[in-house]
Design a protein around this motif. Sequence first.
Motif, short mmCIF file in Angstrom:
data_model
loop_
_atom_site.label_atom_id
_atom_site.label_comp_id
_atom_site.label_asym_id
_atom_site.label_seq_id
_atom_site.Cartn_x
_atom_site.Cartn_y
_atom_site.Cartn_z
N VAL A 61 -23.55 -10.88 -11.65
CA VAL A 61 -24.45 -10.17 -12.55
C VAL A 61 -23.74 -10.13 -13.90
CG1 VAL A 61 -25.56 -7.96 -13.06
CG2 VAL A 61 -25.42 -8.78 -10.69
N LEU A 62 -24.42 -10.59 -14.95
CA LEU A 62 -23.85 -10.61 -16.30
C LEU A 62 -24.21 -9.32 -17.02
CD1 LEU A 62 -22.34 -12.21 -18.48
CD2 LEU A 62 -24.56 -13.19 -19.14
N LEU A 63 -23.18 -8.60 -17.47
CA LEU A 63 -23.39 -7.31 -18.12
C LEU A 63 -22.95 -7.34 -19.58
CD1 LEU A 63 -22.01 -4.78 -15.46
CD2 LEU A 63 -24.38 -5.55 -15.80
N ASP A 64 -23.84 -6.90 -20.45
CA ASP A 64 -23.53 -6.67 -21.86
C ASP A 64 -23.10 -5.21 -21.95
OD1 ASP A 64 -23.88 -5.80 -24.62
OD2 ASP A 64 -24.96 -7.68 -24.94
N THR A 65 -21.89 -4.97 -22.39
CA THR A 65 -21.31 -3.62 -22.37
C THR A 65 -21.42 -2.89 -23.71
OG1 THR A 65 -19.08 -4.33 -23.03
CG2 THR A 65 -19.64 -4.47 -20.69
N ARG A 66 -22.12 -3.49 -24.67
CA ARG A 66 -22.19 -2.92 -26.01
C ARG A 66 -23.26 -1.82 -26.10
NH1 ARG A 66 -23.74 -7.65 -29.44
NH2 ARG A 66 -25.09 -7.98 -27.65
N ASN A 67 -23.33 -1.17 -27.24
CA ASN A 67 -24.33 -0.11 -27.42
C ASN A 67 -25.72 -0.70 -27.65
OD1 ASN A 67 -24.59 -0.83 -30.17
ND2 ASN A 67 -23.07 0.67 -30.81
N ARG A 68 -26.72 0.17 -27.65
CA ARG A 68 -28.13 -0.25 -27.76
C ARG A 68 -28.39 -1.02 -29.05
NH1 ARG A 68 -32.25 -1.78 -24.98
NH2 ARG A 68 -31.71 -0.16 -23.51
N GLU A 69 -27.82 -0.58 -30.17
CA GLU A 69 -28.07 -1.25 -31.45
C GLU A 69 -27.57 -2.70 -31.41
OE1 GLU A 69 -28.31 3.00 -31.83
OE2 GLU A 69 -26.63 1.79 -31.16
N ALA A 70 -26.39 -2.91 -30.85
CA ALA A 70 -25.85 -4.26 -30.76
C ALA A 70 -26.71 -5.12 -29.83
CB ALA A 70 -24.40 -4.22 -30.27
N TRP A 71 -27.10 -4.55 -28.69
CA TRP A 71 -27.96 -5.27 -27.74
C TRP A 71 -29.25 -5.70 -28.40
CZ3 TRP A 71 -28.42 -7.22 -22.85
CH2 TRP A 71 -29.71 -7.33 -22.30
N ASP A 72 -29.89 -4.76 -29.13
CA ASP A 72 -31.16 -5.06 -29.77
C ASP A 72 -31.03 -6.19 -30.80
OD1 ASP A 72 -32.33 -3.08 -28.24
OD2 ASP A 72 -32.59 -1.67 -29.92
N GLN A 73 -29.91 -6.25 -31.50
CA GLN A 73 -29.70 -7.29 -32.52
C GLN A 73 -29.54 -8.67 -31.90
OE1 GLN A 73 -26.41 -6.11 -34.95
NE2 GLN A 73 -27.47 -4.29 -35.69
N GLY A 74 -29.04 -8.73 -30.69
CA GLY A 74 -28.89 -10.01 -30.01
C GLY A 74 -28.03 -9.86 -28.78
N HIS A 75 -28.42 -10.56 -27.70
CA HIS A 75 -27.67 -10.52 -26.45
C HIS A 75 -27.89 -11.82 -25.68
CE1 HIS A 75 -31.65 -8.63 -25.83
NE2 HIS A 75 -31.66 -9.35 -24.72
N VAL A 76 -26.99 -12.06 -24.75
CA VAL A 76 -27.07 -13.26 -23.92
C VAL A 76 -28.36 -13.21 -23.10
CG1 VAL A 76 -26.01 -14.47 -21.98
CG2 VAL A 76 -24.57 -13.53 -23.82
N ARG A 77 -29.12 -14.29 -23.17
CA ARG A 77 -30.33 -14.37 -22.36
C ARG A 77 -29.93 -14.34 -20.88
NH1 ARG A 77 -33.62 -18.92 -24.38
NH2 ARG A 77 -33.96 -17.40 -26.03
N GLY A 78 -30.51 -13.41 -20.14
CA GLY A 78 -30.20 -13.26 -18.73
C GLY A 78 -29.23 -12.13 -18.43
N ALA A 79 -28.68 -11.52 -19.48
CA ALA A 79 -27.74 -10.40 -19.27
C ALA A 79 -28.51 -9.11 -19.02
CB ALA A 79 -26.83 -10.24 -20.49
N PHE B 56 -19.41 -9.17 -10.93
CA PHE B 56 -19.86 -9.00 -12.30
C PHE B 56 -19.07 -9.88 -13.25
CE2 PHE B 56 -20.81 -4.99 -10.19
CZ PHE B 56 -22.11 -4.77 -10.60
N VAL B 57 -19.73 -10.29 -14.32
CA VAL B 57 -19.08 -10.87 -15.50
C VAL B 57 -19.50 -9.97 -16.64
CG1 VAL B 57 -19.00 -12.82 -17.10
CG2 VAL B 57 -18.99 -13.23 -14.63
N VAL B 58 -18.53 -9.54 -17.44
CA VAL B 58 -18.80 -8.61 -18.53
C VAL B 58 -18.46 -9.25 -19.86
CG1 VAL B 58 -18.46 -6.53 -17.14
CG2 VAL B 58 -16.50 -7.55 -18.29
N TYR B 59 -19.20 -8.83 -20.89
CA TYR B 59 -18.85 -9.25 -22.24
C TYR B 59 -19.13 -8.12 -23.21
CZ TYR B 59 -23.80 -10.14 -23.46
OH TYR B 59 -25.15 -10.01 -23.72
N CYS B 60 -18.46 -8.22 -24.34
CA CYS B 60 -18.66 -7.29 -25.45
C CYS B 60 -18.90 -8.16 -26.68
CB CYS B 60 -17.45 -6.37 -25.59
SG CYS B 60 -17.80 -4.90 -26.59
N TRP B 61 -18.50 -7.70 -27.85
CA TRP B 61 -18.79 -8.42 -29.08
C TRP B 61 -18.07 -9.77 -29.14
CZ3 TRP B 61 -21.90 -9.85 -32.45
CH2 TRP B 61 -21.49 -10.56 -33.56
N GLY B 62 -16.74 -9.78 -29.12
CA GLY B 62 -16.02 -11.03 -29.29
C GLY B 62 -14.54 -10.86 -29.04
#
Length: 156
Positions: free
Chosen positions: A39-57, A79-85
């Motif tokens: 399961v791919l998880l984007d760990t950033r806040n809502r504002e960052a997610w809304d601006q752009g995120h990995v398709r399928g995360a 799990f595979v996790v990611y944040c900004w960079g």
Amino acid sequence: MDHAARLAAARAHFAARLAFETDVSDVHAALESGEPGFVLLDTRNREAWDQGHVRGAIHLPKPDMPARIPAEFGAGTRFVVYCWGPGCNGATRAGLIISELGYEVQEMIGGFEYWAREGMPVDAVGADGAEVDATYPVDPLTAPRPVAGARVACDC
């Protein structure tokens, strides 16, 4: 440290990194296969997610993980996790939280930044709340140049 000990230490170091890290190209290939095994998880806040995120995360910020992961994901989920960079340790912190909860986890090195810079599929949240394609063009400084529009992998 003698030569043999240095070689053993190097093998252990690189084996551990490969066990706990993956890269955007490997994650993309796994997602494209339809059965990624994680399961791919984007760990950033809502504002960052809304601006752009990995398709399928899935969006799951770190503060929500201790309650949501055991409630939403069965034992044995990987799990595979990611944040900004690469300049952000949010995914590393998320990996610690998830491993403390008893789940296997890898960090996607390069994070969202390198996913986007390598031209992988990106979604954003539009003004109406719907997902919209926000894929960026390939950055020639981070990914091989496509030949005649074909996607080229670095074949690492």
